[in-house]
Design a protein around this motif. Structure first.
Motif, mmCIF file in Angstrom:
data_model
loop_
_atom_site.group_PDB
_atom_site.id
_atom_site.type_symbol
_atom_site.label_atom_id
_atom_site.label_comp_id
_atom_site.label_asym_id
_atom_site.label_seq_id
_atom_site.Cartn_x
_atom_site.Cartn_y
_atom_site.Cartn_z
ATOM 1 N N GLU A 13 0.828 -1.209 0.000
ATOM 2 C CA GLU A 13 0.000 0.000 0.000
ATOM 3 C C GLU A 13 0.866 1.263 0.000
ATOM 4 N N ILE A 14 1.939 1.256 0.787
ATOM 5 C CA ILE A 14 2.851 2.401 0.806
ATOM 6 C C ILE A 14 3.513 2.553 -0.556
ATOM 7 N N TYR A 15 3.953 1.433 -1.131
ATOM 8 C CA TYR A 15 4.544 1.476 -2.472
ATOM 9 C C TYR A 15 3.572 2.107 -3.465
ATOM 10 N N GLN A 16 2.321 1.693 -3.435
ATOM 11 C CA GLN A 16 1.335 2.208 -4.386
ATOM 12 C C GLN A 16 1.106 3.703 -4.183
ATOM 13 N N ARG A 17 1.080 4.156 -2.933
ATOM 14 C CA ARG A 17 0.910 5.596 -2.652
ATOM 15 C C ARG A 17 2.097 6.394 -3.186
ATOM 16 N N LEU A 18 3.318 5.860 -2.991
ATOM 17 C CA LEU A 18 4.503 6.543 -3.513
ATOM 18 C C LEU A 18 4.493 6.550 -5.038
ATOM 19 N N MET A 19 4.092 5.440 -5.634
ATOM 20 C CA MET A 19 4.025 5.335 -7.094
ATOM 21 C C MET A 19 3.035 6.363 -7.643
ATOM 22 N N THR A 20 1.879 6.470 -7.027
ATOM 23 C CA THR A 20 0.870 7.432 -7.466
ATOM 24 C C THR A 20 1.379 8.862 -7.285
ATOM 25 N N VAL A 22 4.472 9.881 -7.366
ATOM 26 C CA VAL A 22 5.475 10.141 -8.408
ATOM 27 C C VAL A 22 4.789 10.384 -9.751
ATOM 28 N N GLU A 23 3.798 9.569 -10.072
ATOM 29 C CA GLU A 23 3.100 9.709 -11.356
ATOM 30 C C GLU A 23 2.362 11.037 -11.469
ATOM 31 N N LEU A 24 1.686 11.452 -10.383
ATOM 32 C CA LEU A 24 0.859 12.659 -10.415
ATOM 33 C C LEU A 24 1.602 13.921 -9.988
ATOM 34 N N GLY A 25 2.717 13.744 -9.258
ATOM 35 C CA GLY A 25 3.455 14.899 -8.771
ATOM 36 C C GLY A 25 2.824 15.553 -7.557
ATOM 37 N N LYS A 26 1.921 14.820 -6.897
ATOM 38 C CA LYS A 26 1.278 15.364 -5.700
ATOM 39 C C LYS A 26 0.863 14.225 -4.782
ATOM 40 N N TRP A 27 0.670 14.581 -3.512
ATOM 41 C CA TRP A 27 0.211 13.625 -2.509
ATOM 42 C C TRP A 27 -1.295 13.435 -2.650
ATOM 43 N N PRO A 28 -1.846 12.389 -2.030
ATOM 44 C CA PRO A 28 -3.294 12.149 -2.137
ATOM 45 C C PRO A 28 -4.154 13.337 -1.698
ATOM 46 N N ASP A 29 -3.638 14.182 -0.794
ATOM 47 C CA ASP A 29 -4.412 15.344 -0.358
ATOM 48 C C ASP A 29 -4.289 16.533 -1.312
ATOM 49 N N GLY A 30 -3.563 16.355 -2.424
ATOM 50 C CA GLY A 30 -3.449 17.399 -3.434
ATOM 51 C C GLY A 30 -2.237 18.298 -3.307
ATOM 52 N N VAL A 31 -1.469 18.173 -2.239
ATOM 53 C CA VAL A 31 -0.278 18.997 -2.052
ATOM 54 C C VAL A 31 0.826 18.510 -2.990
ATOM 55 N N THR A 34 7.637 18.357 -3.479
ATOM 56 C CA THR A 34 8.793 19.210 -3.740
ATOM 57 C C THR A 34 9.735 18.426 -4.644
ATOM 58 N N PRO A 35 10.670 19.080 -5.311
ATOM 59 C CA PRO A 35 11.633 18.332 -6.131
ATOM 60 C C PRO A 35 12.386 17.263 -5.327
ATOM 61 N N GLU A 36 12.706 17.568 -4.067
ATOM 62 C CA GLU A 36 13.399 16.591 -3.231
ATOM 63 C C GLU A 36 12.491 15.393 -2.925
ATOM 64 N N GLN A 37 11.221 15.653 -2.613
ATOM 65 C CA GLN A 37 10.280 14.562 -2.351
ATOM 66 C C GLN A 37 10.087 13.718 -3.605
ATOM 67 N N GLN A 38 9.986 14.357 -4.758
ATOM 68 C CA GLN A 38 9.818 13.642 -6.030
ATOM 69 C C GLN A 38 10.999 12.686 -6.250
ATOM 70 N N ALA A 39 12.217 13.193 -6.045
ATOM 71 C CA ALA A 39 13.411 12.367 -6.236
ATOM 72 C C ALA A 39 13.455 11.220 -5.230
ATOM 73 N N ASN A 40 13.156 11.515 -3.970
ATOM 74 C CA ASN A 40 13.188 10.470 -2.941
ATOM 75 C C ASN A 40 12.125 9.406 -3.177
ATOM 76 N N CYS A 41 10.919 9.833 -3.533
ATOM 77 C CA CYS A 41 9.838 8.872 -3.807
ATOM 78 C C CYS A 41 10.196 7.988 -4.992
ATOM 79 N N LEU A 42 10.738 8.586 -6.035
ATOM 80 C CA LEU A 42 11.118 7.818 -7.226
ATOM 81 C C LEU A 42 12.186 6.782 -6.877
ATOM 82 N N GLN A 43 13.159 7.168 -6.064
ATOM 83 C CA GLN A 43 14.189 6.217 -5.642
ATOM 84 C C GLN A 43 13.587 5.062 -4.855
ATOM 85 N N MET A 44 12.655 5.370 -3.956
ATOM 86 C CA MET A 44 12.031 4.310 -3.162
ATOM 87 C C MET A 44 11.189 3.382 -4.037
#
Length: 96
Positions: A13-20, A22-31, A34-44
Motif C-alpha cells: 500500500e505504501i509502495y502504491q501511494r509513492l508510485m501514485t 510520483v506519477e501525479l506529482g502530488k500527494w493524495p491530499d493534493g499537495v 517538492t523536487p526533493e520529495q519527487q526524487a526520494n519517492c522515485l528512488q524508493m
C-alpha cells in the motif's frame, strides 16, 4: 534508518501511494511534491520494484535490478491475457 530497514517496512500500500505520488506529482491530499520529495519517492519506488517486481510492466525495474522495457505489442498481449499485475493487491492499469 538504512535503506534495507526502510524497504522492510514498506507495504504494498505504501509502495502504491509513492508510485501514485510520483506519477501525479502530488500527494493524495493534493499537495504538490517538492523536487526533493519527487526524487526520494522515485528512488524508493525503484528500490521497491527491484526487490518485489516479479512481473515488470512496460518500463520498470525487475527483481534482477535491470530496467525492463517491453514492446507495445508484448504489453498489449499481456494486458489482454490479464497477466500484468505487479502484486495481487494492485489492479491492472488500463491505458487510455
Amino acid at each position: 534508518m538504512d535503506v534495507e530497514a526502510l524497504l522492510a517496512t514498506m507495504t504494498p500500500e505504501i509502495y502504491q501511494r509513492l508510485m501514485t505520488a510520483v506519477e501525479l506529482g502530488k500527494w493524495p491530499d493534493g499537495v504538490a511534491l517538492t523536487p526533493e520529495q519527487q526524487a526520494n519517492c522515485l528512488q524508493m519506488v525503484m528500490l521497491w520494484q527491484s526487490r518485489h517486481n516479479r512481473h515488470p510492466e512496460h518500463m520498470s525495474i525487475g527483481t534482477d535490478g535491470q530496467i525492463t522495457m517491453k514492446s507495445k505489442r508484448a504489453l498489449l498481449e499481456e494486458l489482454k491475457a490479464g497477466t500484468v499485475d505487479v502484486l495481487n493487491e494492485t489492479p491492472v492499469r488500463r491505458w487510455r
